[in-house]
Write an enzyme that holds these catalytic residues in place. Structure first.
Site, PDB file in Angstrom:
ATOM      1  N   GLU A 108      41.648-108.542 -38.761  1.00 13.30           N
ATOM      2  CA  GLU A 108      40.710-106.536 -38.153  1.00 13.30           C
ATOM      3  C   GLU A 108      39.100-106.808 -38.680  1.00 13.30           C
ATOM      4  OE1 GLU A 108      42.705-104.268 -38.185  1.00 13.30           O
ATOM      5  OE2 GLU A 108      44.700-104.718 -39.201  1.00 13.30           O
ATOM      6  N   ARG A 143      47.254 -95.200 -29.582  1.00 12.72           N
ATOM      7  CA  ARG A 143      47.294 -97.063 -30.935  1.00 12.72           C
ATOM      8  C   ARG A 143      48.080 -97.632 -29.693  1.00 12.72           C
ATOM      9  NH1 ARG A 143      48.081 -99.347 -36.059  1.00 12.72           N
ATOM     10  NH2 ARG A 143      50.285-100.334 -35.818  1.00 12.72           N
TER      11      ARG A 143
END
Ligand code: 0X9
Ligand code: ZN
Length: 732
Positions: A369, A227
Site C-alpha cells: 500500500e 474501485r
C-alpha cells in the site's frame, strides 16, 4: 448496533446525478463489522484502505447522514463539498503538468498514455524487453505488460512479477510499476546490480490490471473514487472487486460481499472476471515465479500473507526477512515508514485476494500500500508521484536482490542498540534458506570491533537445537561504540553477508544513567490509584488481569495494583523525579511493561517526557487495544528531548477512559535511562585516556584465550594474542 436495511436502500440511490455534488466526507465511528457491510452493500464509498472498526472515512449524502444520526451512529463531517476537493486536485495536476518537474512522472497518466510509455521504454532497449498483451477486459481494452531480462537463453531464470491497479482509483499504483520498468531498463546500461539481476531473473510488469475501471476514474461521467472493474451486473450497480475474485478463500466473508453494489463485491464466481483470468493465465505461464508485489494505495504498508487468515504463511521467516528489508530500503530513500506485517496484525483480513493466490502457488507475494500514510487518500498530490516511485523502486530492487540471494537473516527480538560495559549482549538470529539451498551452520560468523578502525574480530556463532542461532556480542570497554556484521556460507560455498555490501551495524556502549528495579519504592509523584507494590493478579473485566509479580522481583509501579482502572477516569499520572542528563547523548528510556487497555477512541495509556520547562511531549500512546499477558521490554528513543538536558521528567498516564469496558491498566518494572558512554580511545585497555606501555603490559599479562569480560581482548575474537598487541601498538 446493526444498521437496518433502510439505510442500505437510501444509499443505493447515491451518486447518480452530478456525482459528488452535495456529498460530504464523513468520519463514521464503526462499532461492528455489520455496519460497514450495510453501508458498503448500500453502495457507499469508503475511502478507507481497509474495512475496520473505529473511525472510517466515507462519502455520504445528506440523507444518509441524517439516517446515521437517527441510528445513533457517531460521526464527524470533515468536508462538505467533495466536488470542490476534486476540483482542487485537478488544479494541482494542472500546475504540476505546467511545471513539468519529474518529466513523465510530473502528473498521473491515462491508460492510453501508460501504454505508449511502455512501448517507448521497450523501444529504447529492444534486446532486453518485450511488450505483450495479458488479455482483454469486459469493455475490450487490452491489459498491457512488459518483460525485461538479459538477452540469451531465458529458460530456468527466476521470474518476478510487479503489477498495479487492480483498484481503479489507486492512481499512484499505476505510476510506480511504470517507473520500475523504466528504471530497470535504464539500469541495464547504468547499474551493475541490475545487470547482474537481469542475467538470472526475468521481470514481468503489468501496471494496469483494471483498465476499464481506471479509465472510468478519468471519464467525464465517470467516478474518481471508483474501485472495481466495470462488469455490467444487470442492475443498478456495476463492477466486481478484482481483489476479491481470486481462487483462494473466495467469498470467505472477510471483507467480502455478494451484493453487486458493494465495493468488495466478489463477483458471480471464482475468476469470473476477464481481468483476473488474464492475470491468472499469465502466471500459469511463469513456471519459475519466485516473488510478486501487488501495488495498491494507500496507508504505507507492506502486507505479508496471508490476507485471509492469521495462519502462519509458508517460509514465514523468509517472508518477513524480505518485507522488513523492503521496508528498510524504502525508509532509506525519503524517510517514509512503510510498516511491514500481515493484514490481520495491521488491520483486517480479506478473502479472495491476488497475493494469497500467488502465495498458495509457492511464491513470495505481498500487497504494498503506497503513499499517503493517511490523508488525503487516493488523491495523492502529483508532487508526491516521483518520491513515491523512487522509494518503491528501492523495494523493487530489494526484492530483485533478495531473490538472487540464497539465504536471509532475521532477528526475532530485533538488533541491540547498546552493549553493556563488562557484559555480553545475547540475542537470537535466524538464518533461512530462501529457495532451498542448504546452509553450512558451522560457518555462521559474527564480525565485530570496537572503535571505528582496525580489523573486525571473527567469532563463530552457536546454533541451537531448534536451528536458531544465539549471538553474543562481546563486551566493550572505556566507552567505545561498536560495529558488527554477519556472514554465513551455503553448503555449495557461496558466502552471504548481513547487512548487504559494506554496511556495518552499530551499537553504542550503554551507560546506565539511572535505573530503578522497583524493589524499592522510587517515591515518584503518584496521582489517583497509582501505586507501588506487588500486583495481585486482579481485574480483567476485559483483556488480561494484572500480573502477580514484577518482571524481576515482586514489586512494580501500577495503576490500581488490585484490579482494573475505573470508567470515566480523567488523565492520571505517575511522574518521575527530575533526571539530570547533562552530557548524555543517545538517551533511551527502557522499561518492562505489562499493560492492558482498550483502543484509544475509548481508553488511553500514554508516556510523555518534559525537558526543562518545555511542554509535555507524548512519546507513546496506545495505538490499538493492548492485551499483554507477559512482561516485555520496551525502549523509546528520547534523545531529541532529553540529551544534554539537566532537568528531564518522565510520566506515565492512565486515562482518559470512557464509560464502559475496564481493563487492568499499567504495570511498570525495571525502568532504565540509557545513554552512550562517550568516546573512548581504541587500544586504551586500562581506560586512562592514552595508549601507552601500560596498555601493552595489560595485554601481555593475560595472554591466551578469554571468552568474555576481557578488556585486554582489543580485537574481540576471544583470544588475547599478538593481534591485540599489534592493535594497541598501532594506536599508540
Ligand atoms: O482491500 C484490499 O483489497 C487491499 N487494500 S485496498 O485499500 N488497496 O483495497 C488490501 C488487500 C490485502 N489485504 C490484507 N492483507 N488484509
Ligand atoms: Zn487497492
Amino acid at each position: 448496533m446493526i444498521l437496518t436495511p433502510t439505510i442500505a436502500l437510501i444509499l443505493t440511490t447515491l451518486f447518480s446525478a452530478g456525482r459528488y455534488e452535495g456529498i460530504s466526507l464523513v468520519h463514521v465511528q464503526i462499532t461492528s463489522p455489520d455496519q460497514i457491510t450495510a453501508l458498503r452493500d448500500g453502495g457507499a464509498t469508503s475511502l478507507a484502505c481497509f474495512d475496520h472498526e473505529g473511525e472510517t472515512p466515507m462519502l455520504l449524502d445528506k440523507e444518509s447522514i441524517t439516517q446515521l444520526r437517527k441510528l445513533g451512529v457517531s460521526y464527524e463531517i470533515i468536508e462538505t463539498d467533495i466536488e470542490a476537493r476534486l476540483r482542487r486536485f485537478e488544479d494541482l495536476r494542472e500546475q504540476a503538468r505546467s511545471r513539468g518537474l519529474g518529466g513523465w512522472y510530473s502528473d498521473y497518466k491515462t491508460w492510453g498514455e501508460v501504454n505508449t510509455k511502455l512501448q517507448s521504454i521497450a523501444a529504447g532497449a529492444p534486446e532486453i524487453t518485450t511488450t505483450f498483451i495479458v488479455g482483454q477486459t469486459h469493455e475490450n481494452r487490452d491489459i498491457h505488460g512488459i518483460r525485461i531480462t538479459a538477452p540469451g537463453d531465458t529458460t530456468g531464470r527466476k521470474q518476478v512479477l510487479f503489477n498495479g491497479c487492480q483498484h481503479a482509483r489507486e492512481w499512484i499504483a499505476v505510476m510506480v510499476p511504470v517507473y520500475a520498468a523504466e528504471k530497470i531498463v535504464e539500469g541495464w546500461s547504468t547499474d551493475p546490480q541490475i545487470q547482474l539481476y537481469l542475467e538470472t531473473t526475468e521481470v514481468i510488469i503489468v501496471p494496469i490490471v483494471n483498465p476499464d475501471g481506471y479509465e472510468f476514474t478519468y471519464a467525464t461521467n465517470g467516478d474518481r473514487f471508483w474501485r472495481k472493474n466495470r462488469r455490467n451486473n444487470s442492475g443498478s450497480c456495476e463492477g466486481v472487486d478484482l481483489n476479491r475474485n481470486w481462487d483462494y478463500e473466495w467469498n470467505g466473508g472477510d471483507s467480502t460481499s455478494t451484493s453487486t453494489c458493494s465495493d468488495v463485491y466478489v463477483g458471480p464466481g471464482i475468476f469470473s472476471e476477464p481481468e483476473t483470468q488474464a492475470m491468472r493465465d499469465l502466471i500459469n505461464t511463469l513456471p519459475n515465479l519466485v516473488s510478486h508485489i501487488d501495488f495498491h494505495s494507500y496507508s504505507q504498508l507492506i502486507l505479508e500473507p496471508w490476507a485471509s487468515s492469521n495462519d502462519t504463511p509458508p517460509r514465514v521467516n523468509v517472508v518477513k526477512a524480505l518485507s522488513s528489508a523492503m521496508s528498510d530500503a524504502i525508509l532509506n530513500v525519503h524517510g517514509e515508514t512503510y510498516v511491514a506485517g500481515t493484514g490481520g496484525d495491521l488491520l483486517y483480513l480479506a478473502d479472495g485476494v491476488f497475493p494469497d493466490w500467488v502465495t498458495n502457488g509457492g511464491a513470495l507475494s505481498y500487497t504494498v500500500e503506497l503513499r499517503p500514510a493517511g490523508s488525503p487518500g487516493f488523491d495523492l498530490p502529483p508532487s508526491e508521484i516521483v518520491p513515491t516511485c523512487e522509494e518503491s523502486y528501492a523495494a523493487v530492487k530489494t526484492m530483485l536482490q533478495f531473490v538472487n540471494q540464497p539465504l536471509s537473516f532475521s532477528f526475532p527480538s530485533g538488533l541491540p542498540q547498546f552493549v553493556g560495559e563488562g557484559e555480553l549482549v545475547a540475542f537470537p538470529m535466524h538464518i533461512d534458506s530462501n529457495f532451498g539451498e542448504l546452509i553450512d551452520a558451522n560457518s555462521a560468523t559474527l564480525h565485530v570491533r570496537f572503535g571505528n578502525e582496525g580489523p573486525f574480530a571473527a567469532r563463530q556463532i552457536q546454533q541451537n537445537v531448534d536451528e536458531s542461532f544465539s549471538v553474543e556480542l562481546p563486551t566493550s570497554h572505556c566507552g567505545l561504540d561498536g560495529g558488527f556484521w554477519f556472514s554465513v556460507a551455503t553448503e555449495s560455498g557461496q558466502v552471504v553477508r548481513y547487512p548487504e555490501g559494506e554496511e556495518v551495524l552499530q551499537v553504542s556502549t550503554a551507560a546506565t544513567a539511572y535505573s530503578w528495579d522497583m524493589n524499592q519504592n522510587p517515591n515518584w509523584t503518584m496521582e489517583g490509584q497509582w501505586g507501588w507494590g506487588t500486583p495481585t493478579g486482579g481485574g480483567g473485566e476485559y483483556g488480561n488481569p494484572d500480573p502477580t509479580s514484577g518482571a524481576t522481583g515482586n514489586n512494580v509501579l501500577g495503576y490500581n495494583l488490585g484490579g482494573d482502572y475505573p470508567n470515566n477516569l480523567s488523565q492520571t499520572h505517575i511522574t518521575s523525579e527530575s533526571l539530570d542528563l547533562s552530557n548524555k547523548t543517545n538517551t533511551q528510556l527502557q522499561f518492562k511493561r505489562y499493560l492492558n487497555v482498550e483502543q484509544p477512541i475509548y481508553d488511553n495509556a500514554t508516556i510523555s517526557v518534559r525537558a526543562g520547562n518545555g511542554p509535555w511531549v507524548t512519546i507513546w500512546s496506545n495505538p490499538t487495544t493492548i492485551e499483554d499477558n507477559q512482561w516485555q521490554t520496551l525502549s523509546y528513543d528520547i534523545s531529541s528531548f532529553a540529551d544534554n538536558n539537566s532537568n528531564v521528567v518522565i510520566r506515565w498516564t492512565m486515562g482518559t477512559t470512557d464509560s464502559a469496558w475496564r481493563y487492568s491498566g499499567w504495570n511498570i518494572d525495571d525502568v532504565e535511562i540509557l545513554s552512550s558512554g562517550g568516546a573512548g580511545v581504541v587500544g586504551d585497555v586500562n581506560c586512562d585516556g592514552v595508549v601507552d606501555v601500560t596498555d601493552v603490559l595489560a595485554v601481555v599479562s593475560v595472554w591466551g584465550p578469554c571468552s568474555d569480560h576481557c578488556e585486554q581482548d582489543v580485537v574481540p575474537d576471544g583470544i588475547i594474542d599478538v593481534l591485540d598487541l599489534l592493535h594497541v601498538i598501532g594506536n599508540w
